[in-house]
Write a protein that holds these residues in place. Structure first.
Motif, mmCIF file in Angstrom:
data_model
loop_
_atom_site.group_PDB
_atom_site.id
_atom_site.type_symbol
_atom_site.label_atom_id
_atom_site.label_comp_id
_atom_site.label_asym_id
_atom_site.label_seq_id
_atom_site.Cartn_x
_atom_site.Cartn_y
_atom_site.Cartn_z
ATOM 1 N N GLN A 82 13.382 68.313 25.684
ATOM 2 C CA GLN A 82 13.517 67.279 24.660
ATOM 3 C C GLN A 82 14.907 67.329 24.049
ATOM 4 O O GLN A 82 15.379 68.385 23.608
ATOM 5 N N GLY A 83 15.562 66.204 24.008
ATOM 6 C CA GLY A 83 16.903 66.099 23.450
ATOM 7 C C GLY A 83 17.530 64.789 23.882
ATOM 8 O O GLY A 83 16.984 64.058 24.710
ATOM 9 N N GLU A 84 18.680 64.485 23.338
ATOM 10 C CA GLU A 84 19.381 63.236 23.621
ATOM 11 C C GLU A 84 20.679 63.526 24.364
ATOM 12 O O GLU A 84 21.406 64.465 24.017
ATOM 13 N N LEU A 85 20.957 62.768 25.397
ATOM 14 C CA LEU A 85 22.191 62.937 26.166
ATOM 15 C C LEU A 85 23.392 62.649 25.270
ATOM 16 O O LEU A 85 23.497 61.567 24.685
ATOM 17 N N ILE A 86 24.323 63.610 25.166
ATOM 18 C CA ILE A 86 25.499 63.401 24.314
ATOM 19 C C ILE A 86 26.809 63.607 25.060
ATOM 20 O O ILE A 86 27.873 63.229 24.558
ATOM 21 N N ALA A 87 26.769 64.197 26.260
ATOM 22 C CA ALA A 87 28.022 64.406 26.999
ATOM 23 C C ALA A 87 27.727 64.670 28.466
ATOM 24 O O ALA A 87 26.637 65.127 28.834
ATOM 25 N N LEU A 88 28.747 64.387 29.307
ATOM 26 C CA LEU A 88 28.664 64.621 30.748
ATOM 27 C C LEU A 88 29.988 65.211 31.221
ATOM 28 O O LEU A 88 31.066 64.724 30.847
ATOM 29 N N ASP A 89 29.915 66.257 32.029
ATOM 30 C CA ASP A 89 31.090 66.834 32.669
ATOM 31 C C ASP A 89 30.873 66.755 34.175
ATOM 32 O O ASP A 89 30.137 67.552 34.760
ATOM 33 N N ARG A 90 31.509 65.765 34.813
ATOM 34 C CA ARG A 90 31.283 65.555 36.242
ATOM 35 C C ARG A 90 31.900 66.662 37.089
ATOM 36 O O ARG A 90 31.410 66.961 38.171
ATOM 37 N N ALA A 91 32.977 67.268 36.613
ATOM 38 C CA ALA A 91 33.649 68.314 37.394
ATOM 39 C C ALA A 91 32.753 69.540 37.578
ATOM 40 O O ALA A 91 32.690 70.129 38.663
ATOM 41 N N THR A 92 32.056 69.934 36.519
ATOM 42 C CA THR A 92 31.176 71.107 36.598
ATOM 43 C C THR A 92 29.707 70.727 36.822
ATOM 44 O O THR A 92 28.851 71.600 36.882
ATOM 45 N N LYS A 93 29.435 69.428 36.917
ATOM 46 C CA LYS A 93 28.071 68.918 37.099
ATOM 47 C C LYS A 93 27.139 69.432 36.005
ATOM 48 O O LYS A 93 26.114 70.067 36.264
ATOM 49 N N ARG A 94 27.529 69.126 34.779
ATOM 50 C CA ARG A 94 26.723 69.543 33.631
ATOM 51 C C ARG A 94 26.551 68.384 32.659
ATOM 52 O O ARG A 94 27.451 67.570 32.488
ATOM 53 N N ILE A 95 25.393 68.322 32.033
ATOM 54 C CA ILE A 95 25.182 67.412 30.917
ATOM 55 C C ILE A 95 24.902 68.234 29.671
ATOM 56 O O ILE A 95 24.439 69.382 29.756
ATOM 57 N N THR A 96 25.217 67.652 28.524
ATOM 58 C CA THR A 96 24.917 68.287 27.243
ATOM 59 C C THR A 96 23.883 67.442 26.530
ATOM 60 O O THR A 96 24.041 66.212 26.433
ATOM 61 N N ILE A 97 22.818 68.073 26.059
ATOM 62 C CA ILE A 97 21.811 67.355 25.287
ATOM 63 C C ILE A 97 21.778 67.915 23.867
ATOM 64 O O ILE A 97 22.076 69.081 23.634
ATOM 65 N N SER A 98 21.433 67.054 22.951
ATOM 66 C CA SER A 98 21.543 67.371 21.531
ATOM 67 C C SER A 98 20.520 68.409 21.090
ATOM 68 O O SER A 98 19.509 68.658 21.761
ATOM 69 N N ALA A 99 20.812 68.984 19.938
ATOM 70 C CA ALA A 99 19.840 69.876 19.307
ATOM 71 C C ALA A 99 18.638 69.064 18.841
ATOM 72 O O ALA A 99 18.728 67.867 18.579
ATOM 73 N N LEU A 100 17.505 69.720 18.761
ATOM 74 C CA LEU A 100 16.278 69.092 18.271
ATOM 75 C C LEU A 100 16.030 69.573 16.853
ATOM 76 O O LEU A 100 15.960 70.782 16.607
ATOM 77 N N TYR A 116 23.233 70.194 37.196
ATOM 78 C CA TYR A 116 22.525 69.336 38.149
ATOM 79 C C TYR A 116 23.256 69.317 39.484
ATOM 80 O O TYR A 116 24.448 69.616 39.587
ATOM 81 N N ASP A 117 22.511 68.952 40.521
ATOM 82 C CA ASP A 117 23.097 68.546 41.796
ATOM 83 C C ASP A 117 23.019 67.030 41.939
ATOM 84 O O ASP A 117 23.927 66.402 42.464
ATOM 85 N N THR A 118 21.906 66.456 41.474
ATOM 86 C CA THR A 118 21.722 65.008 41.437
ATOM 87 C C THR A 118 21.284 64.623 40.034
ATOM 88 O O THR A 118 20.318 65.181 39.507
ATOM 89 N N LEU A 119 21.999 63.677 39.450
ATOM 90 C CA LEU A 119 21.701 63.203 38.091
ATOM 91 C C LEU A 119 21.262 61.751 38.154
ATOM 92 O O LEU A 119 21.921 60.918 38.789
ATOM 93 N N VAL A 120 20.155 61.433 37.500
ATOM 94 C CA VAL A 120 19.656 60.061 37.399
ATOM 95 C C VAL A 120 19.625 59.672 35.928
ATOM 96 O O VAL A 120 18.997 60.353 35.110
ATOM 97 N N ILE A 121 20.316 58.589 35.581
ATOM 98 C CA ILE A 121 20.355 58.116 34.198
ATOM 99 C C ILE A 121 19.441 56.899 34.086
ATOM 100 O O ILE A 121 19.636 55.890 34.782
#
Length: 457
Positions: A82-100, A116-121
């Motif tokens: 549970q959290g909200e998408l707040i950032a994406l780093d395509r180089a390291t294949k990471r997303i940041t989700i917000s604090a709850l 991730y290896d595959t990201l679906v938005i």
């Protein structure tokens, strides 16, 4: 293991996570999981968004229809965060989700990074207020269950208040400064007036459902107002006709049915300003209101334009190829309302409809199977099966099977209503299977037989 992350637990995102979990994530005594599937959503529960107008009208209790993401994840072999998408780093294949955070307990979960290896938005859409003065402050959108519940409670409060407090002398319904008063004005003005801005599917369905709600609230004794004459419903549309995205025949038939229900239609009227108790249009009309619902349009969430160089269109949607891959990154896919997907043979792209999200989820499930086996991705083609608009408990109108017969078959009435409800049942079947869908349908019918037709508290 291959790491799938799906951001957004709407109709498309949840269906995709469920099917991927069943195929690649579920463990048994003979096979190990082939993939790690993670679903991310800012809410703990899922509800089918096309039903929010029924929640707002009180004809559906959301707490009997909500699905817990954590439970679905446990049943179907995926993980829920549970959290909200707040950032994406395509180089390291990471997303940041917000604090709850919790209003009482403070921070429950910290800000997190997921690889991730595959990201679906699939984060859907949000209300577009078009910069209209006062619209966001003084009207209620129907993006969430909380907003729908807020409108329902305010409607019941307005009905109870109107019965026990004397109305203002000669309260005008609509005043046309350039001509004679519109019939809603003067002594015949309704005691309560609900304005719905935007006559697309959501606005039209809500207007019809509210007329039924007004009668039910009166029958249960919550007010003694005349449900047709004392409670006014005004549907305001900037275009020349209601349901502008559908065929003329559907629009005309719907307008006739709404008029019979006592809904006032104002077409060709652009809203210029919304205040607490009135709406002013660009042509100079002033409409007295007690409650305003804004259903005039949608746009993509603002976060999409901040995602590490992923291209977006003028509505903020992620631009995708026919494989549903984003133009800038082959490992990032998008589906549903937040994706601008081409539709071969049509000037416009795939429309933001639940049927499109369902089709795209099914497409991506099969595409990811091919990808896991080292095969090339297929191309998605949208199939238009028509559109249906609910007009209350026993009626609907729309065009059916457009993508199957190469044309459109106009349907309305009880059969159309049955077909409309079957769309939701197909969504339940996609999440739980047909056997559990049948049991859920029976349980829903039993609940309705022992509960009031409208949520009263």
């Amino acid at each position: 293991m291959h790491r799938f992350i799906i951001v957004g637990g709407g109709a498309g995102g949840l269906e995709l996570a469920t099917r991927l979990g069943d195929r690649f994530g579920t463990t048994d005594s003979k096979t190990a999981p082939r993939a790690q599937i993670t679903l991310v959503d800012r809410n703990p529960t899922h509800i089918w968004k096309p039903l929010l107008h029924e929640v707002a009208a009180g004809s559906m209790d959301p707490f009997t229809q909500e699905l817990e993401y954590a439970a679905q994840a446990m049943w179907h072999g995926f993980e829920f965060q549970q959290g909200e998408l707040i950032a994406l780093d395509r180089a390291t294949k990471r997303i940041t989700i917000s604090a709850l955070r919790d209003d009482e307990a403070g921070e429950v979960l910290p800000q997190r990074e997921l690889e991730y290896d595959t990201l679906v938005i699939a984060i859907g859409s949000t209300t577009h207020f078009f910069g209209v003065e006062g619209a966001q402050q003084h009207s209620i959108a129907l993006d969430t269950v909380g907003q729908a519940e807020l409108f329902r409670k305010r409607l019941i409060a307005a009905c109870m208040r109107a019965e026990h407090f004397a109305p203002e002398p000669v309260a005008a319904g609509i005043d046309d400064s350039e001509g004679p008063p519109v019939p809603l004005g003067s002594l015949n003005a309704p005691r309560i007036q609900v304005a719905i801005v935007g006559a697309g599917a959501t606005g039209v369905e809500l207007s019809a459902e509210l007329r039924n709600t007004a009668h039910v609230l009166s029958a249960y004794g919550l007010h003694k107002l005349d449900p047709k004459h004392d409670i006014g419903i005004v549907l305001i549309e900037a275009g020349p006709r209601i349901l502008p995205a559908l065929r003329d025949t559907v629009s005309t038939a719907t307008a006739e049915l709404l008029t019979k229900l006592g809904v006032s239609l104002m077409t060709g009227e652009t809203v210029a300003e919304v205040s607490r108790d009135s709406i002013r249009t660009a042509s100079g009309k002033t409409i007295r209101v007690d409650l305003t619902v804004w259903a005039a349009g949608i746009k993509a969430p603002a976060i999409l334009s901040q995602l590490d160089g992923l291209p977006t269109n003028r509505l903020g949607q992620l631009i995708v190829r026919r494989t549903l891959q984003t133009e800038a990154d082959d490992n990032i896919f998008a589906l549903g309302d937040c994706a601008a997907c081409p539709w071969p043979g049509n000037e416009r792209g795939v429309p933001p409809r639940a049927q499109a999200a369902h089709q795209q989820a099914s497409f991506l499930f099969k595409a990811f199977e091919r990808r896991m086996n080292g095969k090339s991705l297929p191309e998605y083609t949208y199939r238009d099966f028509g559109s249906l608009v609910s007009l209350g408990r026993y009626s609907a109108v729309g065009s059916l099977m457009g993508g199957l017969i190469g044309g459109n078959m106009m349907i309305e009435g009880l059969f159309a209503r049955f077909m409309y409800m079957s769309l939701y049942r197909l969504h339940i079947a996609a999440l739980h299977g047909y056997a559990r869908m049948v049991l859920d349908t029976i349980a829903h019918w039993l609940r309705r037989s022992t509960a009031p037709r409208v949520k009263l508290h």
